[in-house]
Write a protein that holds these residues in place. Sequence first.
Motif, PDB file in Angstrom:
ATOM      1  N   LEU A 151       0.844  -1.195   0.000  1.00 55.39           N
ATOM      2  CA  LEU A 151       0.000   0.000   0.000  1.00 55.39           C
ATOM      3  C   LEU A 151       0.879   1.244   0.000  1.00 55.39           C
ATOM      4  CD1 LEU A 151      -2.863   1.173   0.199  1.00 55.39           C
ATOM      5  CD2 LEU A 151      -2.636   1.063   2.694  1.00 55.39           C
ATOM      6  N   ASN A 152       0.839   1.993  -1.087  1.00 55.57           N
ATOM      7  CA  ASN A 152       1.553   3.269  -1.190  1.00 55.57           C
ATOM      8  C   ASN A 152       0.568   4.319  -1.688  1.00 55.57           C
ATOM      9  OD1 ASN A 152       4.578   2.948  -0.658  1.00 55.57           O
ATOM     10  ND2 ASN A 152       4.146   1.213  -1.999  1.00 55.57           N
ATOM     11  N   LEU A 153       0.110   5.188  -0.785  1.00 56.61           N
ATOM     12  CA  LEU A 153      -0.891   6.185  -1.152  1.00 56.61           C
ATOM     13  C   LEU A 153      -0.280   7.428  -1.766  1.00 56.61           C
ATOM     14  CD1 LEU A 153      -3.286   5.903   1.940  1.00 56.61           C
ATOM     15  CD2 LEU A 153      -3.451   4.776  -0.287  1.00 56.61           C
ATOM     16  N   GLN A 154       1.006   7.642  -1.541  1.00 55.24           N
ATOM     17  CA  GLN A 154       1.670   8.817  -2.087  1.00 55.24           C
ATOM     18  C   GLN A 154       2.432   8.440  -3.361  1.00 55.24           C
ATOM     19  OE1 GLN A 154       1.144  11.874  -0.853  1.00 55.24           O
ATOM     20  NE2 GLN A 154      -0.207  10.852   0.621  1.00 55.24           N
ATOM     21  N   PRO A 155       2.432   9.292  -4.367  1.00 58.96           N
ATOM     22  CA  PRO A 155       3.066   8.938  -5.648  1.00 58.96           C
ATOM     23  C   PRO A 155       4.576   8.746  -5.558  1.00 58.96           C
ATOM     24  CG  PRO A 155       2.371  11.256  -5.647  1.00 58.96           C
ATOM     25  CD  PRO A 155       1.779  10.617  -4.431  1.00 58.96           C
ATOM     26  N   GLU A 156       5.249   9.533  -4.695  1.00 59.47           N
ATOM     27  CA  GLU A 156       6.714   9.426  -4.621  1.00 59.47           C
ATOM     28  C   GLU A 156       7.175   8.051  -4.121  1.00 59.47           C
ATOM     29  OE1 GLU A 156       5.488  13.603  -4.678  1.00 59.47           O
ATOM     30  OE2 GLU A 156       4.982  11.905  -3.377  1.00 59.47           O
ATOM     31  N   PRO A 157       6.621   7.527  -3.004  1.00 59.71           N
ATOM     32  CA  PRO A 157       7.012   6.169  -2.588  1.00 59.71           C
ATOM     33  C   PRO A 157       6.648   5.097  -3.611  1.00 59.71           C
ATOM     34  CG  PRO A 157       5.988   7.346  -0.768  1.00 59.71           C
ATOM     35  CD  PRO A 157       5.779   8.184  -1.991  1.00 59.71           C
ATOM     36  N   MET A 158       5.509   5.293  -4.304  1.00 66.11           N
ATOM     37  CA  MET A 158       5.111   4.333  -5.319  1.00 66.11           C
ATOM     38  C   MET A 158       6.110   4.309  -6.464  1.00 66.11           C
ATOM     39  SD  MET A 158       2.466   2.217  -5.983  1.00 66.11           S
ATOM     40  CE  MET A 158       3.682   0.994  -6.430  1.00 66.11           C
TER      41      MET A 158
END
Length: 363
Positions: free
Chosen positions: A222-229
């Motif tokens: 689960l990665n809700l933020q684009p940068e970690p994704m």
Amino acid sequence: MAEKDIRLMKGNEVIAHAAVRCGCDGYFGYPITPQSEVMETLMELRPWETTGMVVLQAESEISSINMVYGGAATGKKVMTSSSSPGVSLMSEGLSYIAACELPCLVVNCQRGGPGLGTIQPSQGDYFQACKGGGHGDYHLIVLAPSSVQEMHDFVGLGFDLAFKYSTPSMILADGAIGQMMEKVVLAPQQPRRTDEQIAEECSSWAACGKGKRKQRNVCTSLNLQPEPMEELNNRLQRKYRQIEEAEPRWEEFMCDDAEYVLVAFGSSARICSATVEMAREQGLKLGLLRPITLWPFPKRVISEKAERGVKGFMSVELNVGQMVEDVALAVNGRADVWHYGRTGGVMFTPEDVLTELKRRIVK
């Protein structure tokens, strides 16, 4: 020197024996033809009484892959098996496991399709296995056995590669290989790893107890933020490039002086080996290249053969043409690329393949 343990077994049966003998910790599955003998054999072997291996029939394929997800997150050596539409149901869970960078083994004994289809032998899941299956930019390491012995050997190899690269591996077998009976040499029994060994080997990522570590390990996709994704995806792509460089496997038969090359995997490769012998008797310089890893695909060796002057490649598959796309990409316009196949589980003969090749050459 200890005597070899040699037996006559079905491909599906030997998967179960190999799992127990390589120290597998858990199998979670759901019955579906033509691979149901995997679980049935495990139930007969009762490894929970000998090695402590867990064998559990889940209520569905979705449940079983998520049980694998949980087991893999703790560093355990876990696996499942299914057949084509069952693996479709597992695809979301597989994408979660891949994103969490967890090791596990999935066996897909293919049946005809699309949809539920027939239980006849097929190679219709190449796209599903090698091009993702679930959503997102991920890959499975895909091994394609062409014998009962390789069904056995690829269980250990699949686990080794899964743990080496922290990624799911798949054995993509034809229904014919799963149901075929051949002589097989079984590996000696290996002990399961202790919890202490797992903690030592997997403590950097596994949810196996905090111990002396300052931080807890969290396994999540689960990665809700684009940068970690984006960071996750970039890390995965670097790993996949490393696998593509280091792990392609293939087998060649009479390719040294070949003017034409058949490319086939699984049961199709067995048929094509006879085609090569027939062609050679008739003066046609034909060879066979059998991809053992469908991903990473052995594109470099095919590219080199096209560069060397092979006139044409024919991808022989039990489908309407899936692997042929990767063959064509590897050849990159330097030679003719053709496809020959049958669908719905209808098999072809060595004579059928040779007739089609000659027609293509003349055309």
